[in-house]
Design a protein around this motif. Structure first.
Motif, short mmCIF file in Angstrom:
data_model
loop_
_atom_site.label_atom_id
_atom_site.label_comp_id
_atom_site.label_asym_id
_atom_site.label_seq_id
_atom_site.Cartn_x
_atom_site.Cartn_y
_atom_site.Cartn_z
N LYS A 255 40.32 37.58 44.45
CA LYS A 255 38.80 36.94 44.32
C LYS A 255 38.40 37.12 45.91
N ILE A 258 36.86 41.06 45.36
CA ILE A 258 35.68 41.05 44.89
C ILE A 258 34.46 40.45 45.95
N VAL A 267 35.85 47.80 43.17
CA VAL A 267 36.85 47.25 43.44
C VAL A 267 37.96 47.83 42.61
N ALA A 284 31.13 39.25 40.32
CA ALA A 284 30.97 40.49 40.01
C ALA A 284 29.76 41.06 39.08
N VAL A 289 29.93 44.68 41.22
CA VAL A 289 30.74 44.94 41.36
C VAL A 289 31.52 45.67 39.91
N ILE A 291 34.87 47.00 38.83
CA ILE A 291 36.33 46.40 38.24
C ILE A 291 37.46 48.06 37.89
#
Length: 349
Positions: A255, A258, A267, A284, A289, A291
């Protein structure tokens, strides 16, 4: 030269035994290795304590160990790249070499890969072990066998930093300052990261991170929210990091990864925790963002060896404890409890 094959065998949760196994003979494309140094990985400890990691469950006795190096003691008849007496680091995953993942260079995703000490495959925490010759890397004279064993976790760092896109001038947050967090520090710096900030709950690990080159550290306090920690990181850096490499697997830390990463950043998830975690995925998504997952490594051992051989990654500094093969049970207890500030525990076979 020992003529026994003492091996560390995990029977089931909490049941690790030292027993003699027959000395294995190399197949045509393999080498037999007289094992020298084997590091204890968090996954080895996890199998001992929990009996499984995700879908990988210990159902039959399994030799532990996959961070390893040794000396070639026999060669199969087809082997041309190595000879008896060569000191080698062992890349523990041997893929099929035929599937699409293997053909396109992402052999870590091969569905039928053999991987040391991942059920049902035996590892190499033993006196003797046989392995595919093309997944053994000859060590230069000035690189020790202990350093050779640590190419395995260092390769995880190479894979993670490549997946994350670390490059010249990057600002990088690394969550977790255990062995994997620290190898990511080495690799991120060598790939040109300008600033690396690291988090952990343990002060001794953050002290080690500073010693190894982290620009900043943030100790996570009990009860501190991910939002609060993200603010501390932004205030410390004067900005949010471009890239976060999450090495703990803890839900709270994912968490944080992010929330702390700047919009449009990346990330990368390296640490593996529970199979399902609750994370701020909408945050995100609306901030773009990315992942990205990391599973082991592919084509990273050469780079890891170059980092060690050139002095850019002083992995010896990760080793805090040394044990003989006969002391394996004690070594695992040290690794499990973190006694004496343990970071990397090395077993000498």
């Amino acid at each position: 030269m020992p003529d026994d094959n003492l091996s560390a065998i995990l029977y089931k949760t909490g049941d690790l035994r030292l027993e003699n196994r027959p000395i294995p003979e190399p197949q045509d494309d393999q080498v037999q290795i007289r094992m020298a140094a084997v590091g204890i990985c968090g996954s080895d400890v996890h199998y001992l304590v929990k009996g499984s990691i995700g879908d990988f469950v210990v159902k039959a006795p399994m030799i532990l160990g996959h961070e390893a190096a040794g000396v070639v003691s026999k060669v199969g008849k087809n082997v041309t790249n190595l000879k008896v007496g060569d000191r080698v680091a062992i890349e523990p995953g041997v893929p099929c070499r035929y599937c699409d993942f293997c053909k396109t260079g992402r052999y870590n995703l091969c569905k039928t890969i053999f991987f040391c000490a991942t059920p049902p495959d035996d590892g190499n925490l033993s006196r003797y072990y046989c392995h595919a010759a093309d997944f053994c890397f000859k060590l230069p004279d000035h690189v020790s066998l202990e350093e050779g064993a640590l190419l395995e976790p260092l390769s995880v760092g190479v894979q993670a930093c490549r997946r994350a896109g670390v490059t010249l001038g990057s600002t990088v947050l690394i969550c977790g300052a255990g062995p994997i967090g620290l190898v990511n520090l080495f690799v991120a710096k060598s790939m040109g990261a300008a600033v690396v900030i690291m988090t952990d709950i343990a002060e001794n690990r953050l002290t080690k991170a500073k010693e190894l080159g982290a620009n900043f550290t943030v100790q996570i306090q009990p009860g501190q929210t991910a939002e609060d920690t993200a603010k501390v990181i932004e205030e410390t850096l004067g900005q949010s990091p471009d890239i976060t490499i999450e090495c703990s697997g803890a839900e709270s830390s994912i968490k944080l990864a992010i929330l702390a990463t700047r919009s449009g950043g990346v990330v990368t998830l390296v640490g593996l925790g529970p199979p399902e975690v609750k994370v701020p995925i909408v945050n995100a998504a609306t901030r773009e963002v990315d992942i990205r997952g990391v599973f082991r490594y592919a084509n990273c051992y050469d780079a890891a060896l170059a980092l060690v051989a050139s002095g850019k990654a002083d992995v010896k500094k990760l080793i805090t404890h040394n044990y003989k093969l006969e002391e394996t049970l004690e070594a695992f207890e040290t690794s499990r409890t973190g006694a004496g500030g343990a970071i990397k525990v090395m077993i000498h076979c």
